[in-house]
Write a protein that holds these residues in place. Structure first.
Motif, short mmCIF file in Angstrom:
data_model
loop_
_atom_site.label_atom_id
_atom_site.label_comp_id
_atom_site.label_asym_id
_atom_site.label_seq_id
_atom_site.Cartn_x
_atom_site.Cartn_y
_atom_site.Cartn_z
N ILE A 505 1.58 0.65 -27.99
CA ILE A 505 1.20 1.33 -26.75
C ILE A 505 0.42 0.31 -25.91
O ILE A 505 -0.63 -0.17 -26.33
N THR A 506 0.94 -0.01 -24.74
CA THR A 506 0.27 -0.99 -23.89
C THR A 506 -0.36 -0.31 -22.69
O THR A 506 0.20 0.64 -22.13
N ALA A 507 -1.52 -0.82 -22.30
CA ALA A 507 -2.14 -0.35 -21.05
C ALA A 507 -1.71 -1.20 -19.88
O ALA A 507 -1.72 -0.75 -18.73
N CYS A 508 -1.33 -2.45 -20.16
CA CYS A 508 -0.98 -3.40 -19.11
C CYS A 508 0.52 -3.36 -18.83
O CYS A 508 1.33 -3.53 -19.75
N PRO A 509 0.93 -3.17 -17.57
CA PRO A 509 2.36 -3.15 -17.25
C PRO A 509 3.07 -4.47 -17.56
O PRO A 509 4.24 -4.47 -17.93
N LYS A 548 -7.01 12.40 -2.11
CA LYS A 548 -5.69 11.83 -1.83
C LYS A 548 -5.81 10.31 -1.99
O LYS A 548 -6.65 9.68 -1.37
N LEU A 549 -4.97 9.75 -2.85
CA LEU A 549 -5.00 8.32 -3.12
C LEU A 549 -3.61 7.74 -2.89
O LEU A 549 -2.60 8.31 -3.28
N ALA A 550 -3.56 6.58 -2.22
CA ALA A 550 -2.29 5.87 -2.02
C ALA A 550 -1.98 5.09 -3.29
O ALA A 550 -2.77 4.25 -3.72
N ILE A 551 -0.85 5.38 -3.89
CA ILE A 551 -0.55 4.79 -5.19
C ILE A 551 0.21 3.48 -5.02
O ILE A 551 1.19 3.38 -4.28
N HIS A 552 -0.28 2.47 -5.69
CA HIS A 552 0.36 1.16 -5.71
C HIS A 552 1.06 0.99 -7.05
O HIS A 552 0.42 0.98 -8.10
N ASP A 553 2.37 0.86 -7.00
CA ASP A 553 3.14 0.63 -8.24
C ASP A 553 3.07 -0.84 -8.62
O ASP A 553 3.23 -1.72 -7.77
N SER A 554 2.86 -1.11 -9.89
CA SER A 554 2.84 -2.49 -10.37
C SER A 554 4.23 -3.09 -10.28
O SER A 554 5.23 -2.42 -10.57
N TYR A 623 -2.38 1.35 -11.52
CA TYR A 623 -2.37 1.52 -12.98
C TYR A 623 -2.24 0.18 -13.69
O TYR A 623 -1.88 0.11 -14.86
N CYS A 624 -2.53 -0.88 -12.96
CA CYS A 624 -2.73 -2.22 -13.51
C CYS A 624 -4.11 -2.67 -13.07
O CYS A 624 -4.42 -2.63 -11.87
N VAL A 625 -4.94 -3.05 -14.00
CA VAL A 625 -6.32 -3.36 -13.65
C VAL A 625 -6.42 -4.63 -12.80
O VAL A 625 -7.33 -4.78 -11.99
N ARG A 637 -11.12 -0.28 -0.91
CA ARG A 637 -11.58 0.75 -1.83
C ARG A 637 -10.40 1.14 -2.71
O ARG A 637 -9.34 1.57 -2.23
N VAL A 638 -10.56 0.99 -4.02
CA VAL A 638 -9.44 1.17 -4.92
C VAL A 638 -9.93 1.62 -6.28
O VAL A 638 -11.00 1.19 -6.75
N LEU A 639 -9.16 2.50 -6.91
CA LEU A 639 -9.47 3.00 -8.24
C LEU A 639 -8.37 2.60 -9.21
O LEU A 639 -7.19 2.55 -8.84
N TYR A 640 -8.78 2.33 -10.42
CA TYR A 640 -7.84 2.12 -11.53
C TYR A 640 -7.66 3.48 -12.19
O TYR A 640 -8.60 4.29 -12.25
N LEU A 641 -6.49 3.77 -12.71
CA LEU A 641 -6.21 5.11 -13.24
C LEU A 641 -7.21 5.53 -14.31
O LEU A 641 -7.60 6.70 -14.38
N LEU A 642 -7.66 4.60 -15.13
CA LEU A 642 -8.66 4.96 -16.15
C LEU A 642 -10.02 5.21 -15.53
O LEU A 642 -10.88 5.86 -16.15
N ASP A 643 -10.26 4.69 -14.30
CA ASP A 643 -11.50 5.06 -13.59
C ASP A 643 -11.55 6.57 -13.39
O ASP A 643 -12.60 7.20 -13.49
#
Length: 772
Positions: A505-509, A548-554, A623-625, A637-643
């Motif tokens: 199980i990886t956390a990093c894409p 509401k958060l703008a999602i950035h795909d890795s 979802y990539c740190v 201003r940006v959040l990581y999913l685990l944040d």
């Protein structure tokens, strides 16, 4: 690739269609640069437009009034509304031009050519051959030159226009014999080395010794217009009487005949590489998704000619067709001000250099290797693939500059060293059904989430959850260090098998992508699909509930729709509203870290980051740190999913910058010790005690970050200077200056002693190797 493969080079170059002409130019029998003329009209530069037309058409005034415009049939605007009125734009350039471009003539050649017929086809051949330096004589049966063009009504083709165009013939070394019909073709053979027949029709008075078809027409080879006599060529209306008169096709035949006669004199093939001399279908791709319908501008004048204002408006309708789909979305490709066809050639030329300066090194190493170019390219050309192979070849040949990737590779080595690496079964288990591999960057940026995620997985998943800390080897892969990459994978594979080959199980894409594609026996799953399936921790979402958060795909998840869907599903479960950025999912962009872009070319990486973070005013979610840290480094201003899953204060976390390079390494080392003590009850690795205290002011720390100098590097330089005495003293400022070169990098530090240690005033380095 062990060497420059010319066949592969040609295949890759051919995939880029940017240099292919627009449909209008390809459909034009003589390939007039319509796009260039339109652009000139837009600027009101009619002289430039005229020059482009005159370069191809020797009689621009005539053609701009009577051309049949086959170009219009291929105009891209036909797919939206109406084609561009190209002939009218050519006419506005002719009517408003006051300068005739100079013609540079070569030294005269000895070969002589006879042109029989002074219509557009014959005169065009005469002009083209005279411009090449051949001795040309034109024979015309009538008293006046021009042939069929004199049959057009004066309101369509005024006589002064004809005379102006024909007057330019006087500037060429031509011999024109009007009112002198040729009655026997063979009478020309003794005095001329080649003949072009362009009589407009098969004159009854002309005795031919050429092969005819069943209809009595002269048989000509279509590519070269050569007849059964290898020195006689025929074209114009003479070979298409049944199809009627065409001014532009007559000119085209004249140009074809001139090329054939030139080839004849040079003993070259008359037919080789001539498939695209006439009209052809262009493969140039032009995106018209956002083009709005706009009807053709109607001319107010009775003759259908445009005013300058009308011409400008019609020119604005033109799409100026080009592809550049990849350049539009990639700051790296745009930065070097060209397009992949040129880049591929430049890269291969760079790889072929034995001695001299390799100018393309930085370009090769600046690509993020993300694959977006391939995704948007109509021919699927992947510049990342080209750059990746080029890097491997540079490494294999010893031509890779040591400065480019050394910092990233040393950071990878640190992550896989005894100070950071860890592989354990869950306490109380002798085997593992799964193993959590968080990746080196999560351990560096947010080590607390590694602990929290591992604890949650242990609680939710049966059969034992192992843990592996380390780096997947991506920096080596991206750097072209294939041997080092394979060795890293081999070590990972060995450690994984020692744990019983559990599902990973990886956390990093990036880890997820590399393991999936390069460790075939390894079953691997993303942390996000796992959490979507097994559920989230109690209280998850308190950090950003309702936002509401703008999602950035890795970028490494480009081809992983299931993973992307899981992230959006988790957002929904957390009460988050997902805003889709313009480039998302399979067309997402890199954050500036991929391919080690941030190390090879900070300028381009910052452009990449700035462009991405300006796409929405909303706070971002990644979802990539590393994506999170790169965006945060530029003030987003940006959040990581685990944040959001484990954090408690979204506002604070979104504004928080990522740790610096030194802190990232400290976090990794400390994480291993913390986990060993807290989870496995082991002492961990004791941190070495510093010999002395080093104080580094904030402004110097910022400089060190920009120059990729670690606190440990500075400490070693001071230690080396103090213990060896190899240091200098600045008599003006009183600073000591010392240096140390542990490998390829030489570090310099300016410092001052203070009561309990030293204070650093500056630090710099150079990354190079001097070879003989």
């Amino acid at each position: 690739m062990s060497g420059v493969d010319q066949k592969l080079l040609r295949q890759r170059e051919a995939k880029c269609v940017q240099e292919n002409p627009p449909g209008c130019t390809a459909a034009c029998p003589v390939h007039v640069d319509v796009r260039g003329i339109v652009n000139a009209v837009r600027k009101g530069d009619y002289a430039a437009g005229f020059a482009l037309l005159y370069r191809i058409i020797p009689f621009p005034g005539i053609i701009s009034r009577i051309c049949e415009q086959p170009c219009q049939q291929a105009c891209k605007r036909n797919e939206v509304d109406e084609p561009i009125f190209i002939r009218a734009l050519e006419k506005i350039c002719v009517d408003n031009n006051t300068t005739i471009p100079k013609i540079m003539l070569p030294l005269p050649k000895k070969q002589k050519v006879a042109i029989v017929g002074a219509g557009l086809s014959g005169l065009t051949a005469a002009v083209e051959l005279a411009r090449k330096g051949y001795q040309v004589t034109v024979f015309e049966a009538a008293d006046l030159l021009g042939g069929s063009i004199r049959k057009f009504p004066g309101n369509k083709l005024p006589l002064p226009v004809i005379e102006d165009d024909l007057a330019r013939l006087q500037k060429l070394p031509l011999t024109i014999k009007a009112a002198m019909p040729v009655t026997r073709l063979d009478s020309l053979y003794p005095d001329f080395d080649a003949v072009y027949l362009a009589t407009g029709n098969q004159a009854a008075y002309l005795q031919l010794d050429l092969q005819l078809d069943a209809a009595g027409m002269i048989i000509v080879e279509p590519l070269s217009l050569v007849t059964s006599n290898s020195k006689v060529f025929a074209g114009g209306s003479l070979r298409r009487e049944a199809n009627g008169y065409s001014a532009i096709l007559s000119i085209a035949d004249g140009k074809v005949a001139a090329i054939s006669i030139d080839r004849l004199f040079q003993n070259a093939s008359l037919t080789a590489n001539r498939d695209t001399e006439g009209p052809f279908k262009s493969t140039l791709y032009t995106n018209i998704d956002d083009v709005k319908p706009e009807p053709m501008v109607c001319a107010a004048a009775a003759d259908g000619g445009y005013t300058k204002e009308e011409a400008g408006a019609e020119a604005e309708r033109c799409l100026l067709c080009q592809c550049l789909e990849c350049v539009k979305v990639c700051e790296y490709l745009a930065h070097y001000r060209a397009y992949p066809k040129r880049y591929v050639r430049e890269i291969y030329n760079n790889l072929s250099i034995v001695m001299g300066i390799h100018h393309a090194n930085k370009m090769i190493n600046s690509c993020s290797l993300c694959g977006l170019c391939e995704q948007v390219c109509p021919q699927k050309l992947n510049m990342g693939e080209v750059c990746q192979q080029a890097r491997q070849m540079m490494v294999d040949k010893g031509k890779m500059p040591p400065s480019t990737h050394e910092f990233a590779l040393q950071d990878m080595h640190f992550s896989n060293s005894d100070r950071c690496f860890l592989a354990r079964h869950q306490p109380g288990f002798a085997t593992s059904t799964v193993v959590f591999y968080p990746g080196c960057q999560l351990a560096a940026s947010s080590p607390q989430y590694v602990s929290q995620a591992y604890q949650f997985l242990c609680e939710k998943m049966a059969g034992g959850v192992g843990l592996m800390l380390g780096c997947c080897g991506a920096p080596a892969k991206w750097a072209g260090q294939e041997q080092e990459y394979q060795e890293t994978l081999r070590q990972i594979d060995q450690n994984w098998r020692e744990l019983g080959s559990p599902r990973v199980i990886t956390a990093c894409p990036s880890c997820y992508s590399l393991f999936r594609h390069h460790v075939p026996d390894m079953a691997v799953e993303s942390l996000w699909t796992v959490l979507d399936r097994i559920g989230l921790p109690a209280g998850a979402g308190a950090a950003g509930l309702g936002q509401k958060l703008a999602i950035h795909d890795s970028c490494t998840t480009r081809d992983e729709p299931e993973l992307q869907n899981s992230v959006r599903s988790i957002m929904s479960k957390l009460g988050l509203q997902a805003e889709e950025l313009p480039l998302n999912r399979d067309t997402t962009v890199c954050c500036g870290y991929g391919g080690l872009m941030i190390y090879a070319n900070q300028e381009v990486a910052h452009k990449v980051i700035q462009r991405r973070i300006k796409e929405s005013e909303s706070d971002y979610l990644t979802y990539c740190v590393m994506c999170r840290d790169n965006f945060a480094s530029q003030g987003k201003r940006v959040l990581y999913l685990l944040d959001v899953i484990f954090g408690s204060d979204a506002n604070h976390l979104a504004a928080q910058a990522g740790p610096g390079y030194s802190a990232r390494q400290e976090n990794r080392a400390r994480l291993k010790t913390t986990l060993l003590r807290a989870v496995w009850g082991e002492p961990g690795v004791e941190e070495a005690q510093a010999k002395f205290k080093v104080t580094i002011p904030e402004d110097v720390l910022r400089v060190m970050e920009e120059r990729r100098i670690l606190v440990d590097d500075v400490t070693r330089v001071i230690d080396h200077g103090e213990t060896s005495g190899n240091k200098l003293k600045d008599p003006v400022r009183g600073h000591y200056i010392a240096y140390f070169q542990p490998a390829n990098v030489t570090y310099w530090v300016e410092y001052l002693p203070q009561d309990d240690g030293f204070v650093v005033r500056n630090a710099y380095c150079h990354r190079l190797v001097i070879t003989s």
